[in-house]
Design a protein around this motif. Structure first.
Motif, PDB file in Angstrom:
ATOM      1  N   THR A   1      48.420  31.713  45.059  1.00 26.45           N
ATOM      2  CA  THR A   1      48.976  31.550  43.716  1.00 26.45           C
ATOM      3  C   THR A   1      50.308  32.271  43.565  1.00 26.45           C
ATOM      4  O   THR A   1      51.251  31.747  42.956  1.00 26.45           O
ATOM      5  CB  THR A   1      47.978  32.078  42.673  1.00 26.45           C
ATOM      6  OG1 THR A   1      46.727  31.400  42.837  1.00 26.45           O
ATOM      7  CG2 THR A   1      48.496  31.841  41.262  1.00 26.45           C
TER       8      THR A   1
ATOM      9  N   VAL B   1      46.296  34.295  35.449  1.00 29.70           N
ATOM     10  CA  VAL B   1      45.639  33.703  36.618  1.00 29.70           C
ATOM     11  C   VAL B   1      44.141  33.995  36.595  1.00 29.70           C
ATOM     12  O   VAL B   1      43.314  33.115  36.879  1.00 29.70           O
ATOM     13  CB  VAL B   1      46.283  34.233  37.913  1.00 29.70           C
ATOM     14  CG1 VAL B   1      45.463  33.818  39.129  1.00 29.70           C
ATOM     15  CG2 VAL B   1      47.712  33.732  38.042  1.00 29.70           C
TER      16      VAL B   1
ATOM     17  N   SER C   1      51.915  26.788  40.171  1.00 28.08           N
ATOM     18  CA  SER C   1      51.012  27.772  40.778  1.00 28.08           C
ATOM     19  C   SER C   1      49.541  27.399  40.607  1.00 28.08           C
ATOM     20  O   SER C   1      48.672  27.992  41.254  1.00 28.08           O
ATOM     21  CB  SER C   1      51.250  29.155  40.168  1.00 28.08           C
ATOM     22  OG  SER C   1      50.827  29.204  38.829  1.00 28.08           O
TER      23      SER C   1
END
Length: 788
Positions: free
Chosen positions: A46, A63, A269
């Motif tokens: 990521t 995230v 991402s």
């Protein structure tokens, strides 16, 4: 059970809690090996280039929020709560969904379907036909051939991506685990050590495949269990020691905050974040080896909490360390305390090997299923376990996967490109599963189209978001699964299309037995001793290759059996329902038809057991047929006797377990007899050695004939005697050796696909004698040219 909803939503039979616990423990090593090692590379992929880890922690918290809700919505809610219920007689996977749809709607493109197939116990539908006929979606699919082809192509795409995942998952898993050496070696040492070590581990992994997973399977569950406990403990330690407030990141508001700040880079991402779902499909694909309750229990009580704690622990550590400017240091091992780093490294490598083993076994399984649906060239399938069904090994696929895995490792050399490639393969399989499950909800569970549309839009939109983020990285590794899928799709479609066209050619050029009998009078046909097994794809009529054979060489065996080995859209066919036997022509001609039915997860038996069961089925049919005619002559008109499975459809009988079958048995002889003339003994038994070769130990086939009228008994005994004599003389396997040509004036595309592509695949894949396990000494090939 409510018939309106079908079996999928019906209450399931409860298992003893001890059995469920044992199966849940065993599932850890088979089902969850791939999913449990995803924390090794998710954050690393990521934060590769698209986004950076800033001091505000908005990126890492965003995230973490994405990872938490992705794991909750897709593996937990979609798979565990919904998709696992769409099983096909306890089996799961892409082909299970497709077979369910094919049974509830006439959308299968395989041409050799029979009404008798619908009488299989594993085929029967779960709701009344009048309910099924109300579906407009079903009528729409059955009416348009284009939609049926599109459905098959969708299944092929999912299959190709699973095979592509079988190439990418071992590479990224082992590479990510070995990359932990980067914290203990210098940059130069790390660069020259990680790739060779990864390749050595991959070679070792694939070299062990021919032993079968059952031989080392007892080690898998403890390794994954130890890894999950280790990951949970490290996660708790990092949360408590570095940032106890990290749980706030589970708020979905952080996802919006993340996208608002990072914009296009954050969207790109997502291709790394979706790797947290890698291995979720295995929960459904491996359903046949375990149970719904066991997989559900293992995931909800152990795997899911361990993954969440592992990701939260990494985020807690990274939230207090903002000076990690090197991308590889965002990986998993940086959050592991230095005192336990080496033991964790060894455990992670073992866990990655287990996870890779699961996807390799799954690749073997799905290629075997593709082969059963005539969607893949013939390959040799080795059954590696006598006790555990479904443990198979395919030599050529194994070594091909090994070469591709090593090529991916050496070619990419970093987690970023491997992650981009693996992510696209994973999310494509999930999209295919979502589409097929939506059809199952409508056609099989008979729920409203609105509910199926809600399911499709909700989960499909989430997966489409991840799919777009993966596809945008085409140049950065995502091209690989697309290239592999295109090559495999071309191979599968060419093979499937040409196989169907060959069947249609055989169907158009088949001849009747009356023509064959009339031809025999002119040519002076000779019947030689033995049994001739003529393999054909036709379920009726005499194949053209056999007619050409007897035209040029007017002789065939005293007992002639036309054998059709076919696949039906069910996972397994019970042995009692496998053989469908009937006569071809009058009884005196001694010609029979035997249709052998296999499910898409069944493994073909070896030739010795197949030959023995075939002779046994023929003998049982002879007695049943005589008994049927006796009842018909008596005016009973009964087509079913007692509780036996005696069914007549187009003069074909299902040979199953019933009281009449018990009149046939095998008896081992240890008296050194190698040849006995078939004769009727005073107790009504006809016996003959099962093998014609002289040997100290042989088997005798014993046909016990019950007392009946002299005419019937005499005919049955004579026919059984001839069958025994023919078996003693030996069995010949007559197979067609085909060559395909295109018609004059065909398009260039057809000439390349059929004339070049198919013939190349046919010459370089296994022959039908290898797939059917025919002994070379008994093989007789008949050349046949197909003009398509």
């Amino acid at each position: 059970m409510d018939p309106e909803f079908g079996r999928g939503m019906a209450p399931r039979k409860r298992e003893p809690w001890r059995t469920t616990l044992l199966l849940a423990y065993q599932s850890l090593g088979v089902v969850y090996g791939d999913l449990s090692i995803s924390p090794l590379y998710v954050y690393k992929s990521t934060f590769a280039e698209d986004i950076t880890h800033s001091e505000s922690n908005e990126e890492i918290f965003g995230v973490l929020s994405f990872v938490f809700w992705t794991l909750t919505l897709i593996p937990l809610i979609k798979y565990v709560s919904i998709v696992l219920r769409a099983d096909d007689n306890g089996e799961g996977g892409t082909f299970a969904l497709y077979s369910l749809i094919c049974r509830h709607a006439n959308v299968s493109l395989l041409p050799n379907r029979q009404v008798a197939d619908e009488e299989l116990s594993t085929y029967k539908l779960e709701y009344p036909p009048e309910v099924a006929n109300r579906s407009r979606i079903k009528e729409w699919l059955e009416k348009h051939k284009t939609l049926q082809t599109a459905l098959l192509i969708m299944v092929m795409i999912g299959t190709c991506m699973v095979i592509g995942d079988g190439v990418l998952t071992p590479a990224i898993s082992v590479f990510s685990a070995v990359s932990g050496l980067e914290l203990s070696l210098s940059r130069d040492q790390h660069e020259y050590a990680v790739i060779p070590i990864t390749c050595v581990i991959l070679v070792f992994l694939f070299a062990l495949q021919h032993y079968g997973t059952h031989r080392v399977g007892f080690l898998f569950a403890p390794i994954v269990l130890a890894w999950l406990i280790c990951m949970s403990m490290l996660g708790l330690y990092n949360i408590i020691h570095w940032n106890p407030q990290v749980y706030r990141a589970l708020n979905p508001y952080y996802m919006l905050k993340f996208l608002r700040k990072t914009k296009k880079s954050g969207w790109m991402s997502l291709g790394g974040i979706l790797l947290c779902m890698t291995g979720s499909e295995a929960m459904f694909a491996d359903l046949g080896h375990f149970s719904y309750s066991a997989i559900q229990l293992a995931f909800t009580t152990l795997v899911y909490p361990a993954l969440i704690l592992g990701y939260m622990g990494q985020a807690a550590y990274l939230s207090k360390h903002h000076t990690l400017n090197s991308t590889y240091q965002i990986g998993y091992y940086i959050s592991v305390p230095e005192s336990v780093r080496w033991p964790v490294l060894v455990l992670a490598i073992l866990a990655s090997v287990v996870g890779s083993q699961a996807i390799i076994s799954g690749t073997f399984s799905i290629i075997n299923q593709s082969q059963s649906l005539s969607c893949f060239p013939r390959v040799k399938v080795v059954h590696t376990s006598e006790n555990i069904h479904g443990q198979i090994y395919i030599p050529e696929i194994n070594w091909l996967l090994m070469v591709l895995c090593i090529a991916v490792t050496v070619g990419f050399r970093d987690t970023k490109h491997m992650g981009n490639a693996s992510g696209l393969a994973v999310i494509t399989v999930m999209l295919v599963t979502t589409c097929l499950t939506s059809l199952v909800i409508m056609l099989c569970w008979h729920r409203s189209p609105a509910l199926a549309l809600v399911f499709f839009l909700f989960f499909g939109s989430i997966e489409a978001l991840y799919f777009s983020a993966s596809l945008i990285k085409f140049r950065e590794g995502a091209w690989l699964p697309i290239m592999l899928a295109l090559i495999l799709m071309a191979v599968m479609f060419i093979w499937h299309h040409t196989t169907i066209k060959k069947y249609e050619f055989d169907l158009h050029n088949k001849v009747t037995l009356e023509w064959l009998l009339a031809l025999g009078d002119k040519l002076g046909m000779v019947r030689v001793p033995g049994i001739g097994l003529v393999y054909t794809d036709l379920t009726s009529g005499v194949p053209a290759n056999f007619s050409r054979f007897v035209t040029n060489l007017p002789a065939f065996h005293r007992v002639l059996v036309f054998v059709c080995v076919k696949s039906v859209p069910v996972p397994h066919v019970l042995p009692a329902e496998r053989y469908l036997v009937g006569r071809v022509g009058p009884a005196g001609h001694r010609s029979y038809r035997c249709i052998v039915r296999y499910g898409y997860r069944d493994v073909h038996q070896d030739v010795d057991s197949f030959e023995a069961e075939l002779v046994e089925s023929l003998a049982t049919f002879i007695k049943l047929d005589a008994l049927y005619h006796r009842c018909s002559d008596a005016g009973s008109g009964s087509e079913q006797l007692d509780d036996g499975r005696y069914e007549r459809e187009n003069a074909l009988t299902v040979i199953g377990t019933n009281p009449l079958r018990r009149c046939l048995s095998y008896e081992a002889s240890h008296d050194g007899v190698s040849s006995v003339d078939a004769a009727r003994s005073p107790n009504g038994i006809v016996e003959v050695p099962a093998a014609a070769a002289a040997a100290p130990v042989t088997k005798k086939v014993r046909f016990v004939v019950e007392a009946a009228s002299p005419e019937v008994e005499k005919g049955v005994v004579e026919e059984l005697q001839e069958l025994c004599e023919a078996r003693e003389a030996g069995t010949a396997f007559i197979l067609g050796h085909s060559h395909v040509q295109t018609k004059p004036g065909s398009s260039l595309l057809k000439k390349l696909a059929v004339g070049v592509g198919y013939n190349f695949l046919r010459r370089n894949c296994r022959g039908p004698d290898v797939v059917l396990r025919v002994p070379p000494a008994s093989l007789l090939e008949v050349g046949m040219v197909y003009v398509l």
